[in-house]
Design a protein around this motif. Structure first.
Motif, PDB file in Angstrom:
ATOM      1  N   LYS A 304       0.896  -1.421   0.106  1.00 15.18           N
ATOM      2  CA  LYS A 304       0.069   0.075  -0.012  1.00 15.18           C
ATOM      3  C   LYS A 304       0.905   1.213  -0.057  1.00 15.18           C
ATOM      4  O   LYS A 304       1.833   1.483   0.741  1.00 15.18           O
ATOM      5  N   GLN A 305       0.624   2.032  -0.928  1.00 16.33           N
ATOM      6  CA  GLN A 305       1.459   3.328  -1.301  1.00 16.33           C
ATOM      7  C   GLN A 305       0.754   4.575  -0.489  1.00 16.33           C
ATOM      8  O   GLN A 305      -0.614   4.434  -0.629  1.00 16.33           O
ATOM      9  N   GLU A 306       1.372   5.405  -0.212  1.00 18.45           N
ATOM     10  CA  GLU A 306       0.987   6.597   0.497  1.00 18.45           C
ATOM     11  C   GLU A 306      -0.262   7.223  -0.376  1.00 18.45           C
ATOM     12  O   GLU A 306      -0.984   7.919  -0.121  1.00 18.45           O
ATOM     13  N   TRP A 307       0.390   7.502  -1.820  1.00 15.35           N
ATOM     14  CA  TRP A 307      -0.667   8.145  -2.761  1.00 15.35           C
ATOM     15  C   TRP A 307      -1.746   7.398  -3.197  1.00 15.35           C
ATOM     16  O   TRP A 307      -2.731   8.047  -3.859  1.00 15.35           O
ATOM     17  N   MET A 308      -1.980   6.353  -2.561  1.00 15.93           N
ATOM     18  CA  MET A 308      -3.300   5.375  -3.011  1.00 15.93           C
ATOM     19  C   MET A 308      -4.298   5.965  -1.916  1.00 15.93           C
ATOM     20  O   MET A 308      -4.541   5.413  -0.921  1.00 15.93           O
ATOM     21  N   GLU A 309      -4.864   7.177  -2.177  1.00 10.82           N
ATOM     22  CA  GLU A 309      -5.854   7.503  -1.167  1.00 10.82           C
ATOM     23  C   GLU A 309      -6.975   8.371  -2.106  1.00 10.82           C
ATOM     24  O   GLU A 309      -6.854   8.569  -3.131  1.00 10.82           O
ATOM     25  N   GLY A 310      -8.018   8.555  -1.295  1.00  7.82           N
ATOM     26  CA  GLY A 310      -9.205   9.309  -2.138  1.00  7.82           C
ATOM     27  C   GLY A 310     -10.365   8.223  -2.211  1.00  7.82           C
ATOM     28  O   GLY A 310      -9.970   7.112  -2.209  1.00  7.82           O
ATOM     29  N   GLU A 311     -11.486   8.834  -2.633  1.00 11.04           N
ATOM     30  CA  GLU A 311     -12.570   8.053  -3.028  1.00 11.04           C
ATOM     31  C   GLU A 311     -12.251   7.038  -4.383  1.00 11.04           C
ATOM     32  O   GLU A 311     -13.094   6.032  -4.081  1.00 11.04           O
ATOM     33  N   SER A 312     -11.334   7.364  -5.137  1.00  7.22           N
ATOM     34  CA  SER A 312     -11.259   6.138  -6.061  1.00  7.22           C
ATOM     35  C   SER A 312     -10.578   5.014  -5.670  1.00  7.22           C
ATOM     36  O   SER A 312     -10.623   3.862  -6.134  1.00  7.22           O
ATOM     37  N   TRP A 313      -9.614   5.327  -4.665  1.00  9.67           N
ATOM     38  CA  TRP A 313      -8.718   4.039  -4.225  1.00  9.67           C
ATOM     39  C   TRP A 313      -9.430   3.285  -3.242  1.00  9.67           C
ATOM     40  O   TRP A 313      -9.104   2.198  -2.870  1.00  9.67           O
ATOM     41  N   ALA A 314     -10.463   3.901  -2.436  1.00 14.08           N
ATOM     42  CA  ALA A 314     -10.955   3.540  -1.329  1.00 14.08           C
ATOM     43  C   ALA A 314     -11.696   1.940  -1.594  1.00 14.08           C
ATOM     44  O   ALA A 314     -11.279   0.895  -0.790  1.00 14.08           O
ATOM     45  N   PRO A 315     -12.320   2.034  -2.838  1.00 16.52           N
ATOM     46  CA  PRO A 315     -13.178   0.642  -2.937  1.00 16.52           C
ATOM     47  C   PRO A 315     -12.038  -0.431  -3.062  1.00 16.52           C
ATOM     48  O   PRO A 315     -12.103  -1.674  -2.863  1.00 16.52           O
ATOM     49  N   ILE A 316     -11.065  -0.080  -4.005  1.00 14.30           N
ATOM     50  CA  ILE A 316      -9.840  -1.117  -4.328  1.00 14.30           C
ATOM     51  C   ILE A 316      -9.077  -1.565  -3.201  1.00 14.30           C
ATOM     52  O   ILE A 316      -8.924  -2.656  -3.053  1.00 14.30           O
ATOM     53  N   LEU A 317      -8.859  -0.730  -2.304  1.00  6.99           N
ATOM     54  CA  LEU A 317      -7.977  -0.923  -1.171  1.00  6.99           C
ATOM     55  C   LEU A 317      -8.826  -1.596  -0.187  1.00  6.99           C
ATOM     56  O   LEU A 317      -8.293  -2.752   0.627  1.00  6.99           O
ATOM     57  N   GLU A 318     -10.385  -1.483  -0.080  1.00  8.46           N
ATOM     58  CA  GLU A 318     -11.005  -2.052   1.022  1.00  8.46           C
ATOM     59  C   GLU A 318     -11.076  -3.848   0.161  1.00  8.46           C
ATOM     60  O   GLU A 318     -10.946  -4.816   0.990  1.00  8.46           O
ATOM     61  N   ARG A 319     -11.073  -3.982  -1.060  1.00 12.97           N
ATOM     62  CA  ARG A 319     -11.210  -5.437  -1.554  1.00 12.97           C
ATOM     63  C   ARG A 319      -9.698  -6.121  -1.197  1.00 12.97           C
ATOM     64  O   ARG A 319      -9.936  -7.133  -0.560  1.00 12.97           O
ATOM     65  N   LEU A 320      -8.646  -5.366  -1.347  1.00 14.48           N
ATOM     66  CA  LEU A 320      -7.323  -5.898  -0.785  1.00 14.48           C
ATOM     67  C   LEU A 320      -7.231  -6.058   0.575  1.00 14.48           C
ATOM     68  O   LEU A 320      -6.786  -7.202   0.871  1.00 14.48           O
ATOM     69  N   THR A 321      -7.810  -5.372   1.197  1.00 13.09           N
ATOM     70  CA  THR A 321      -7.561  -5.639   2.873  1.00 13.09           C
ATOM     71  C   THR A 321      -8.506  -6.964   2.998  1.00 13.09           C
ATOM     72  O   THR A 321      -8.246  -7.512   3.920  1.00 13.09           O
ATOM     73  N   LYS A 322      -9.660  -7.056   2.592  1.00 10.67           N
ATOM     74  CA  LYS A 322     -10.666  -8.277   2.868  1.00 10.67           C
ATOM     75  C   LYS A 322      -9.603  -9.525   2.082  1.00 10.67           C
ATOM     76  O   LYS A 322      -9.928 -10.685   2.641  1.00 10.67           O
ATOM     77  N   ALA A 323      -9.013  -9.300   1.029  1.00 13.81           N
ATOM     78  CA  ALA A 323      -8.435 -10.612   0.337  1.00 13.81           C
ATOM     79  C   ALA A 323      -7.147 -10.833   1.023  1.00 13.81           C
ATOM     80  O   ALA A 323      -6.598 -12.268   0.801  1.00 13.81           O
ATOM     81  N   ALA A 324      -6.717  -9.979   1.913  1.00 16.14           N
ATOM     82  CA  ALA A 324      -5.493 -10.209   2.446  1.00 16.14           C
ATOM     83  C   ALA A 324      -5.513 -11.362   3.681  1.00 16.14           C
ATOM     84  O   ALA A 324      -6.570 -11.328   4.555  1.00 16.14           O
ATOM     85  N   SER A 325      -4.710 -12.460   3.579  1.00 15.96           N
ATOM     86  CA  SER A 325      -4.652 -13.260   5.084  1.00 15.96           C
ATOM     87  C   SER A 325      -3.803 -12.676   6.101  1.00 15.96           C
ATOM     88  O   SER A 325      -4.009 -13.260   7.013  1.00 15.96           O
ATOM     89  N   LEU A 326      -2.995 -11.751   5.791  1.00 13.83           N
ATOM     90  CA  LEU A 326      -2.333 -11.111   7.026  1.00 13.83           C
ATOM     91  C   LEU A 326      -1.812  -9.546   6.474  1.00 13.83           C
ATOM     92  O   LEU A 326      -1.605  -9.633   5.507  1.00 13.83           O
ATOM     93  N   LYS A 327      -1.835  -8.953   7.578  1.00 19.91           N
ATOM     94  CA  LYS A 327      -1.585  -7.398   7.350  1.00 19.91           C
ATOM     95  C   LYS A 327       0.024  -7.316   8.089  1.00 19.91           C
ATOM     96  O   LYS A 327       0.222  -7.375   9.091  1.00 19.91           O
ATOM     97  N   LEU A 328       0.925  -6.549   7.299  1.00 18.13           N
ATOM     98  CA  LEU A 328       2.026  -6.273   8.077  1.00 18.13           C
ATOM     99  C   LEU A 328       2.462  -4.944   8.086  1.00 18.13           C
ATOM    100  O   LEU A 328       2.307  -4.276   6.948  1.00 18.13           O
ATOM    101  N   HIS A 329       2.953  -4.329   9.154  1.00 14.10           N
ATOM    102  CA  HIS A 329       3.246  -3.020   9.077  1.00 14.10           C
ATOM    103  C   HIS A 329       4.705  -2.585   9.479  1.00 14.10           C
ATOM    104  O   HIS A 329       5.325  -3.570  10.166  1.00 14.10           O
TER     105      HIS A 329
END
Ligand code: TXA
Ligand code: MG
Length: 329
Positions: A304-329
């Motif tokens: 996830k890159q910082e520039w992926m923000e705003g209303e157009s990226w939100a639905p894409i990121l939401e799908r990826l969050t749900k598709a992920a088996s694990l989140k690393l920070h």
């Protein structure tokens, strides 16, 4: 005579399911007036009965047959965004069987923006209930080839172009003057607000209820590819991603809310999921890329890159969050 269309019509008439091209994702369709066909959708998809289906119609006139309450807001939004990726959830009429709505008193309706789908609905003369044509919890299909491989060629699918939007429709419930956004999609909250304000419609947003029955489809996991996807934020190297995944894998639950979490116990091939910088193209490519990358890897990561923000990226990121088996920070 178009033989594919005829074949689809015949199968639907005989209470079978058919792969339906749409501009968002491909669907698995049955006629709303064929109870056995509707039951077949849940069986083929291995979908639990608590998750309601969207009814695809060819026009506002047909939508109104399936809803008892057609408000001014519904009229304005349908006139603006149909055919297109907006599902309106409204009180249902008696023509909608309860299996379609999972017992809810409301029904999701939309006119898809795809000529093959519209020809089919027109020829049927009734609405087609269709979820996305993937096994429950798995990655949605955006090409007819995806539907063929998802169900091993057992589902007859109408062929059309790859889905141009690439992610599922925005799901908006209209409850009198309250609006509830159940799912993010290509039609944004801002577009909806602008359209209604332009017509001086008074409305307010209401948060979706957390109760399972009132807001199905809000599960933590969905859209999972065939190998695990790791969501990465920050500067982790490939080696760190692989190591941290392997040390965390035993802690990952086998199942969350009935959805099996994809795991790899050994990682030999780690691949990165790349998306175009333009969110319109990123949405279009998302599910195809997820499938392609999964074929040559046993672990995928998405940065996830910082520039992926705003209303157009939100639905894409939401799908990826749900598709992920694990989140690393
Ligand atoms: O773009 C799309 O919407 C695609 C294409 C095929 O049209 N369809 C799709 O269907 O994504 P499906 O079944 O995968 O997702 C439908 C979601 C449900 O999970 C639920 O969240 C919501 O739509 N939904 C449907 N009816 C609803 C209702 N009455 N109340 C609240 N949410 C509803
Ligand atoms: Mg789906």
């Amino acid at each position: 005579m178009n033989s594919d269309l005829d074949r689809a019509l015949q199968l639907l008439d005989q209470s079978e399911v058919v792969g339906l091209p749409t501009e968002t994702v491909y669907g698995l369709a049955a006629r709303v007036d064929r109870p056995l066909g509707l039951a077949q959708i849940f069986k083929v998809k291995q979908r639990p009965l608590f998750d309601p289906l969207i009814v695809h119609v060819d026009s506002i006139a047909m939508a109104r047959r399936y809803s008892n309450v057609w408000t001014e807001a519904a009229q304005i939004l349908a006139a603006e965004f149909w055919p297109g990726p907006l599902t309106l959830v409204l009180p249902k009429s008696d023509l909608v069987p309860t299996i379609v709505t999972s017992g809810l008193e409301t029904v999701g309706l939309r006119v898809p923006k795809n000529e093959v789908a519209l020809d089919l609905i027109r020829a049927c003369g009734v609405g087609l209930a269709a979820p996305s044509a993937n096994r429950f919890g798995k990655t949605s299909p955006t090409r007819w080839e995806h539907v063929e491989s998802e169900f091993q060629g057992k589902v007859f699918t109408l062929k059309s172009e790859p889905s141009q939007v690439g992610i599922e429709s925005t799901v908006l419930e209209i409850q009198g003057s309250h609006l509830v956004l159940h799912r993010l999609g290509a039609i944004t909250r801002e577009q909806i607000e602008n359209r209604l304000q332009g017509q001086e419609i008074v409305f307010s947003w209401k948060a979706p209820s957390r109760e399972k029955k009132a807001s199905p489809g809000q599960m933590q996991h969905h859209y999972m590819p065939s190998v695990p996807l790791v969501w990465v934020e920050g500067e982790l190297t490939r080696e760190q991603i692989q190591q941290r995944y392997l040390s965390a894998v035993s802690q990952i639950p086998d199942e969350v809310e009935g959805i099996k979490i994809v795991k790899s116990l050994k990682v030999d091939r780690l691949e990165e999921l790349w998306l175009p910088k333009d969110p319109v193209l990123a949405a279009r490519d998302l599910y195809h890329q997820m499938r392609v990358v999964a074929q040559s890897a046993d672990l995928i990561f998405f940065r996830k890159q910082e520039w992926m923000e705003g209303e157009s990226w939100a639905p894409i990121l939401e799908r990826l969050t749900k598709a992920a088996s694990l989140k690393l920070h």
